[in-house]
Design a protein around this motif. Structure first.
Motif, PDB file in Angstrom:
ATOM      1  N   THR A  50       0.911  -1.167  -0.019  1.00  0.00           N
ATOM      2  CA  THR A  50       0.043   0.022   0.033  1.00  0.00           C
ATOM      3  C   THR A  50       0.860   1.223   0.145  1.00  0.00           C
ATOM      4  N   LEU A  51       1.889   1.213   0.917  1.00  0.00           N
ATOM      5  CA  LEU A  51       2.729   2.395   0.872  1.00  0.00           C
ATOM      6  C   LEU A  51       3.521   2.658  -0.540  1.00  0.00           C
ATOM      7  N   ASP A  52       3.999   1.533  -1.108  1.00  0.00           N
ATOM      8  CA  ASP A  52       4.656   1.842  -2.467  1.00  0.00           C
ATOM      9  C   ASP A  52       3.527   2.394  -3.467  1.00  0.00           C
ATOM     10  N   GLU A  53       2.278   2.065  -3.297  1.00  0.00           N
ATOM     11  CA  GLU A  53       1.472   2.453  -4.337  1.00  0.00           C
ATOM     12  C   GLU A  53       1.229   3.823  -3.957  1.00  0.00           C
ATOM     13  N   LEU A  54       1.030   4.464  -2.799  1.00  0.00           N
ATOM     14  CA  LEU A  54       0.925   5.880  -2.528  1.00  0.00           C
ATOM     15  C   LEU A  54       1.925   6.685  -2.809  1.00  0.00           C
ATOM     16  N   GLU A  55       3.230   6.084  -2.575  1.00  0.00           N
ATOM     17  CA  GLU A  55       4.602   6.752  -3.090  1.00  0.00           C
ATOM     18  C   GLU A  55       4.382   7.028  -4.569  1.00  0.00           C
ATOM     19  N   ALA A  56       3.749   6.037  -5.322  1.00  0.00           N
ATOM     20  CA  ALA A  56       3.729   6.135  -6.852  1.00  0.00           C
ATOM     21  C   ALA A  56       2.919   7.145  -7.038  1.00  0.00           C
ATOM     22  N   LYS A  57       1.857   7.290  -6.543  1.00  0.00           N
ATOM     23  CA  LYS A  57       0.725   8.363  -6.626  1.00  0.00           C
ATOM     24  C   LYS A  57       1.575   9.683  -6.257  1.00  0.00           C
ATOM     25  N   ARG A  58       1.920   9.739  -5.084  1.00  0.00           N
ATOM     26  CA  ARG A  58       2.534  11.128  -4.803  1.00  0.00           C
ATOM     27  C   ARG A  58       3.438  11.626  -5.697  1.00  0.00           C
ATOM     28  N   GLU A  59       4.309  11.026  -6.432  1.00  0.00           N
ATOM     29  CA  GLU A  59       5.385  11.276  -7.662  1.00  0.00           C
ATOM     30  C   GLU A  59       4.463  11.585  -8.596  1.00  0.00           C
ATOM     31  N   SER A  60       3.427  10.804  -9.011  1.00  0.00           N
ATOM     32  CA  SER A  60       2.445  11.349 -10.127  1.00  0.00           C
ATOM     33  C   SER A  60       2.114  12.480 -10.012  1.00  0.00           C
ATOM     34  N   VAL A  61       1.460  13.037  -8.924  1.00  0.00           N
ATOM     35  CA  VAL A  61       1.135  14.280  -8.488  1.00  0.00           C
ATOM     36  C   VAL A  61       1.952  15.556  -8.808  1.00  0.00           C
ATOM     37  N   ARG A  62       2.930  15.077  -7.984  1.00  0.00           N
ATOM     38  CA  ARG A  62       4.171  16.303  -8.265  1.00  0.00           C
ATOM     39  C   ARG A  62       4.726  16.399  -9.635  1.00  0.00           C
ATOM     40  N   THR A  63       4.791  15.286 -10.429  1.00  0.00           N
ATOM     41  CA  THR A  63       4.983  15.383 -11.939  1.00  0.00           C
ATOM     42  C   THR A  63       3.955  16.341 -12.359  1.00  0.00           C
ATOM     43  N   ILE A  89       2.053  18.607 -11.076  1.00  0.00           N
ATOM     44  CA  ILE A  89       2.168  20.180 -10.891  1.00  0.00           C
ATOM     45  C   ILE A  89       3.243  20.643 -11.444  1.00  0.00           C
ATOM     46  N   ASP A  90       4.198  20.249 -11.601  1.00  0.00           N
ATOM     47  CA  ASP A  90       5.698  20.655 -12.331  1.00  0.00           C
ATOM     48  C   ASP A  90       5.300  20.731 -13.511  1.00  0.00           C
ATOM     49  N   SER A  91       4.708  20.063 -14.459  1.00  0.00           N
ATOM     50  CA  SER A  91       4.351  20.046 -15.686  1.00  0.00           C
ATOM     51  C   SER A  91       3.399  21.455 -15.955  1.00  0.00           C
ATOM     52  N   PHE A  92       2.402  21.641 -14.921  1.00  0.00           N
ATOM     53  CA  PHE A  92       1.589  22.606 -15.033  1.00  0.00           C
ATOM     54  C   PHE A  92       1.942  23.946 -14.892  1.00  0.00           C
ATOM     55  N   LEU A  93       2.841  24.028 -13.994  1.00  0.00           N
ATOM     56  CA  LEU A  93       3.757  25.312 -13.790  1.00  0.00           C
ATOM     57  C   LEU A  93       4.712  25.642 -15.038  1.00  0.00           C
ATOM     58  N   ARG A  94       5.137  24.727 -15.661  1.00  0.00           N
ATOM     59  CA  ARG A  94       6.016  24.872 -16.801  1.00  0.00           C
ATOM     60  C   ARG A  94       5.342  25.372 -17.656  1.00  0.00           C
ATOM     61  N   ASN A  95       4.030  24.908 -18.009  1.00  0.00           N
ATOM     62  CA  ASN A  95       2.917  25.365 -19.225  1.00  0.00           C
ATOM     63  C   ASN A  95       2.423  26.552 -18.843  1.00  0.00           C
TER      64      ASN A  95
END
Length: 800
Positions: free
Chosen positions: A184-197, A199-205
């Motif tokens: 479950t922790l591994d899945e949540l870490e993957a989701k957090r990294e996906s959300v960070r990515t 956000i970064d993509s939104f700010l660059r655009n």
């Protein structure tokens, strides 16, 4: 010997019968006991089989020992709620205790164990559990074995294996939980990294995006949420008011909401204050109290109206009180209904206001633009994921550092409780009881298959024939004789009384038919006591004053001569073969008026001899000399001799030994008679015992009635013989002599006595003729025998 005084006579029997006699309890007990005693060998066999097996089982069963261990939850760490949870898990614990791998491991470990005598002990496993208070939730492990040390060691190993199995299962379960949480922790870490990515993509655009707009968006979202909460509360209040909209909202409100804990509904307004929906708590309580009083007074009026009229002062006062309460209740209802309408209007206005305000806030939120909303959604999603990761990480660390939860612990290690069996006395007693039950069931079924009858009513029901009498069994014949006469018994013996009953029944049936004077007596099979009944029945007829000729027609095994100690030769076979006249073979007995013709020498062809035309001629001639001719005939089963005699006599009696003769043989014999057109007068039951209720009570009351009475001729002044005619009165004879001397004729009333005239003169002349011939024949025999007569009761002196 002088007669006994009246003081020595017993008290007369009281009228009626006792309770036990009326219920026939003792009779049924005697009958059942007699039936069982006759089949004692069945009980002996069944008791030998079951008792022997029980003794063998008791002696061959080795001693058994038991050891016990106790498992229970750690009570020091369990409260009541935790204990209830553990009790619900009892089925799971039982599955572990009885798991196949534990049982197999335990058996494999002790497979090579040997007792001191070199045998492998036999053991059985058993578990019990107790649920009750907090101190009674436990499992008891029990091992029963033929070796005490073995049972104690096995139960200890069993408890330890259970705990090891639970520890192993707990480790597996803990590892499985940790693995699931790691995934479950591994899945949540993957989701957090996906959300960070994202956000970064939104700010660059979107390089010109205002990051401070987030605070405004949050404020607008909060204001909108508060307005929606207030609107929901108003909607809820309106729903409550709509639930009371049924003509009288006040009554509906009391029924629906007045039974609550508070009786009042409070709402939280948008301004943070509280506002009551309609009534306060006190108003609700007053309304409920008023309604209860009104219902109680109404119930009182209905109850008192059964006894009091409406004009009664009490009823008028009660009606006035009810009317007052009703007015108060109606006023309160009117006030409430007005308030509820006002409240509904106010709530609808507030609802419209909040709807418009929420719409305005929504327009403000939407005015921020889709980019702000998308950015805020990504930020909120990131925060939610980070919070979930923190919670899961805390749970993971707690589970990893925590100990194992085994739910059970060994409260008491295995201990031996000593010898528990076998209960050898109980096994033997059970075998004996089983033997009695088996024998009882066997005897019961045999009784159902046995067609031998004992009771007179059973014979009459099955055979549709009258029972003329019941002859009791003589348990001890006089002087050990197998053949005896009633003169050998006491005058008041029950055997003699029963034969007198047969005699009276015979004479009663004779009245209903045309002069039954010739009678044969037979039975179905040998051994029914036919000859004994025939001889003694003939004796009772003779002792009543009738002249009786007894003929023994059983030319195969006749035994009448043995009763009178006569020689067999010179009898019926000689008459039927034409050698002698029947008068020449007639013998006088010791009983007055009874003469006998024996069988003579037993021929080889008795059936042909009894078919001789001499027999009906002999019977016809004998009836001219005697009042009754009684013929003792062979049994009917498989022998045709009796049928040859039956057609020459008036009727017959059928002797049956109660409880001995098979019903099948009796029916077959009667059926053979019916086929030949012959009918019997009735049945005579012989050999009756106390199992027959009629005989038992007859014997009881006969013994009581004849208590202390003289029982033989020695104790009385004389034994009187019945007279054939009444003697002339001395007074009449004297009167006739005086009349003759005076030259007067006898009175017409006595003319029949002197001259033989009158309506009965013909019958008296015939009887006198028989008497003359009878006495002449006796005198002829005296001269033929050389002037010698037999002494005793039946001597010529007494009969002349």
């Amino acid at each position: 010997m002088p007669a006994k005084s009246s003081q020595s006579l017993p008290n007369p029997p009281s009228y009626g019968t006792g309770l036990v006699d009326r219920m026939n309890i003792f009779m049924h007990v005697l009958r059942a006991g007699r039936f069982i005693i006759r089949r004692w060998w069945i009980f002996l066999i069944c008791l030998s089989l079951t008792g022997g097996f029980a003794v063998y089982k008791a002696l061959s069963t080795p001693n058994q020992y038991r050891a016990v261990a106790e498992l229970a939850p750690p009570l020091s760490t369990l409260d009541n709620s935790a204990l209830i949870v553990e009790q619900f898990n009892a089925d799971r614990e039982v599955q572990i205790i009885y798991s196949q791998d534990i049982v197999n491991s335990l058996r494999a470990k002790w497979a090579d164990y040997r007792s001191p005598d070199g045998t492998n002990p036999v053991a059985s496993m058993r578990m019990t559990h107790q649920f009750g208070g907090s101190a009674s939730f436990k499992f008891d492990l029990q091992i029963t074995s033929t070796d005490e040390d073995f049972s104690e060691k096995v139960v200890q190993d069993w408890a330890q294996m259970i705990m090891d199995k639970k520890r192993e299962n707990a480790l597996k379960y803990k590892q499985r939980i940790l693995d699931n949480k790691t995934d479950t922790l591994d899945e949540l870490e993957a989701k957090r990294e996906s959300v960070r990515t994202e956000i970064d993509s939104f700010l660059r655009n979107n390089p010109d995006f205002d990051l401070n707009g987030d605070d405004t968006f949050k404020r607008l979202q909060t204001d909108r949420q508060e307005l929606q909460t207030a609107l929901d509360e108003i909607e809820w209040q309106l729903d409550m008011i709509r639930g009371t909209d049924n003509g009288n909202p006040f009554l509906t409100f009391l029924d629906k909401y007045g039974s609550g804990t508070s009786g009042v509904i409070n709402t939280q307004g948008s301004d943070g204050g509280t506002s009551d929906l309609v009534f306060t708590r006190n108003q609700i309580q007053d309304a409920l109290s008023l309604r209860n009083q009104l219902e109680e007074k109404t119930a009182d009026r209905q109850r008192y109206s059964l006894d009091l009229k409406d004009r009664h002062p009490f009823m008028q006062e009660l009606n006035a009180e009810i009317a007052g309460l009703q007015r108060s209740f109606d006023q309160m209802a009117t006030l409430f209904n007005g308030q509820i309408k006002g409240k509904e209007s106010s709530l609808r206005r507030q609802k419209d206001l909040y709807v418009s305000r929420i719409a305005a806030k929504q327009l403000e939120i939407e005015s921020l633009g889709p980019k702000q909303k998308a950015y805020n959604d990504l930020v909120m999603k990131q925060r939610d994921i980070e919070a979930s990761i923190k919670d899961k990480m805390d749970e993971f660390n707690k589970d990893r550092e925590g100990g194992l939860s085994l739910n059970l612990e060994i409260l008491q290690d295995g201990r031996s409780i000593g010898k528990i069996g076998p209960n050898r006395p109980f096994i033997i007693a059970a075998g004996v009881i089983a033997g009695f039950i088996l024998a009882g069931v066997t005897v019961f079924f045999l009784s159902k298959l046995d067609d031998r009858l004992e009771l007179a009513e059973d014979f009459e029901r099955e055979l549709q024939e009258h029972v003329l009498g019941q002859i009791p069994k003589v348990s001890t014949p006089p002087a050990g004789k197998n053949r005896f006469l009633i003169t050998d018994l006491g005058l008041h013996d029950m055997f003699c009384e029963s034969l007198r009953g047969v005699r009276s029944a015979f004479k009663y049936y004779t009245k209903g038919q045309s002069q039954i004077r010739s009678l044969l007596i037979t039975s179905a099979v040998p051994g029914d006591g036919k000859s004994t009944v025939t001889v003694n029945f003939s004796a009772t007829l003779a002792m009543s004053g009738s002249r009786v000729l007894l003929i023994d027609a059983d030319l195969r095994r006749g035994s009448v001569n043995e009763f009178f100690e006569f020689k067999r030769s010179g009898g019926l076979s000689d008459v039927l073969s034409g050698k002698v006249h029947w008068l020449d073979v007639t013998r006088e007995s010791l009983i007055p008026n009874l003469e006998v013709i024996t069988t003579g020498k037993l021929p080889l062809n008795p059936g042909e001899l009894l078919s001789s035309p001499v027999l009906p001629v002999m019977i016809k001639q004998a009836l001219e000399e005697y009042d009754y001719v009684i013929i003792d005939c062979p049994p009917l089963t498989a022998i045709d001799d009796t049928f040859s005699v039956f057609e020459h006599v008036d009727t017959g009696l059928f002797v049956v030994r109660a409880g001995q003769t098979s019903l099948r043989f009796i029916k077959n014999s009667l059926h053979e008679l019916d086929k030949r057109g012959q009918q019997i007068l009735g049945l005579v039951l012989n050999g009756i015992t106390t199992a027959d209720p009629s005989y038992y009570y007859a014997k009881y009351y006969h013994s009581y009635y004849n208590k202390d009475l003289p029982n033989s001729a020695v104790e009385t002044s004389s034994v009187y013989q019945p007279a054939s005619a009444m003697p002339e009165p001395k007074r009449r004879q004297f009167r006739n002599v005086n009349q003759s001397a005076a030259g007067q004729a006898p009175h017409p009333r006595h003319a029949g006595d002197a001259g033989g005239s009158g309506e009965n003169s013909g019958q008296e002349t015939q009887n006198q003729g028989k008497t003359v011939r009878y006495k002449a024949r006796r005198a002829y025999r005296v001269r033929k025998d050389g002037g010698q007569q037999t002494s005793g009761v039946g001597s010529g002196k007494n009969n002349s």
